[in-house]
Design an enzyme around this catalytic site. Sequence first.
Site, short mmCIF file in Angstrom:
data_model
loop_
_atom_site.label_atom_id
_atom_site.label_comp_id
_atom_site.label_asym_id
_atom_site.label_seq_id
_atom_site.Cartn_x
_atom_site.Cartn_y
_atom_site.Cartn_z
N ARG A 259 0.84 -1.19 0.00
CA ARG A 259 0.00 0.00 0.00
C ARG A 259 0.88 1.24 0.00
NH1 ARG A 259 -2.44 -3.23 4.17
NH2 ARG A 259 -4.47 -4.06 3.54
N LYS A 284 -3.43 -0.75 7.56
CA LYS A 284 -4.83 -0.98 7.92
C LYS A 284 -4.99 -1.87 9.15
CE LYS A 284 -7.32 0.01 3.67
NZ LYS A 284 -8.37 -0.45 2.75
N HIS A 353 -2.18 1.87 -6.37
CA HIS A 353 -2.95 0.65 -6.14
C HIS A 353 -3.04 -0.24 -7.38
CE1 HIS A 353 -4.48 -0.05 -2.18
NE2 HIS A 353 -5.47 -0.79 -2.63
N ARG A 356 -0.69 -2.97 -6.89
CA ARG A 356 -1.19 -3.93 -5.89
C ARG A 356 -2.18 -4.90 -6.52
NH1 ARG A 356 -1.36 -4.40 -0.41
NH2 ARG A 356 -3.32 -4.96 0.62
N HIS A 379 -3.90 -8.49 4.30
CA HIS A 379 -5.34 -8.49 4.52
C HIS A 379 -5.68 -9.17 5.85
CE1 HIS A 379 -6.22 -8.11 -0.06
NE2 HIS A 379 -6.02 -6.94 0.52
N TYR A 388 -10.13 -9.37 -5.36
CA TYR A 388 -9.17 -9.36 -6.47
C TYR A 388 -9.46 -10.44 -7.50
CZ TYR A 388 -6.44 -6.17 -3.62
OH TYR A 388 -6.03 -5.10 -2.88
#
Length: 410
Positions: A259, A284, A353, A356, A379, A388
């Site tokens: 990220r 995150k 992104h 990513r 995640h 994804y």
Amino acid sequence: MSDAHGELIAKLSKLLTEQNYNPAVVANHRLYARAFLDYLAERDLSVRTVAPLQIEQYFSHAIQRFRVRYGRDPSSRWHKLPHTAIRKLLRLAQGKWPPVPEVIGPDAALRHAICQEYETWLHEECGLADATIDALMREARHFLDWQFGRGGADGLRALSVRDIDLYMDMRTAGLRRISLARVAAWHRSLLRYLHRTGRIPTDLTPHVIGPMLYAYEDVPSTLDSGQIAAVLEVTAKDRSPRGLRDYAILQLLATYGLREGEICKLRLDDINWRAESLCIRHTKTNACSYMPLLTPVGEALLDYLRFGRPQVEGREIFVRSCAPYTFMQNLYGMVRQRLSAAGINPPGKRGPHVFRHARAVELLRASVPQKIIGDVLGHRSTASTNSYLKLATEDLRAVALDVPGSEVLS
């Protein structure tokens, strides 16, 4: 000029010099700061108590002087440098600029208290990331300003479903569906907290209606392997300090799918050269993971640290390529410029992104289990990784089953 003002100008010069500003820029900042201090001295105003309104008055005065001297209005960019110089001067004089708005009156004090308590709750009990808390706090301030402006502190306890509908109609005009859903979620969070703390008697969260977002309805932008190779090849040819920095960042994006915040917060201590590993702090989840320091990434980082990174005290790896040499906080503009230089124009967004997304698709096509992909991407749940899957459309077509009865009979 008074001795105090002279000392302040000297401190400003020292600060700018330490931040490696060009001597001509330092001289210009001194000039603008001195003119502002002279203006204050003529009006017997103290630089330590200057307020934003007085800054506006100063620039009105400066524009008038410009008109008298040159017979025309200044350009739209004329006041940019003076503004920057004065802001830096006031930070030195007052410790912080702009100043924190003064809390006046019982309603303002209550609003301020609610915001402080709500922010503490989001940090300590919910454990949310700083960026998420910032978004929630912006929405909370917006709603409380709107509601208190209509009915004061008493209006909060009388909050009704009709009030919620009025606010959402006003707040979400012109927003896309995904933005509407975000605002609704942020608003529910605040209402839930207000109900839990007894500030509103009824739980109104079920009445905040946002649009239904279907799983996989929005396919994000991504890059194919050829496009990634092209942007890396073009950027590698730029051997300037900025080029070395951008190439190292792009290698991190392409190799690990990090990220933006994870790269910006990467520190010198996070690289273990002997063990050939890299410590990643996931923005995150606030968790850390360790990645192998692959050769292309290690070489790109080493080139940047040796020949491209300015000599600064900060421990962040990636810093701005021009003064002031502070750590980078945003990669969107850099990525967009490097993609454009390589002649790559993916549909949709063109920020960090896209790398990513590309890394996730590459791992999916290599039959890597979703749990491992989630660990690589940082995640917290497999549901985040599932999003994804919609990018690997060619792979889904390859395993698609024939529809019964669709065969053409001869």
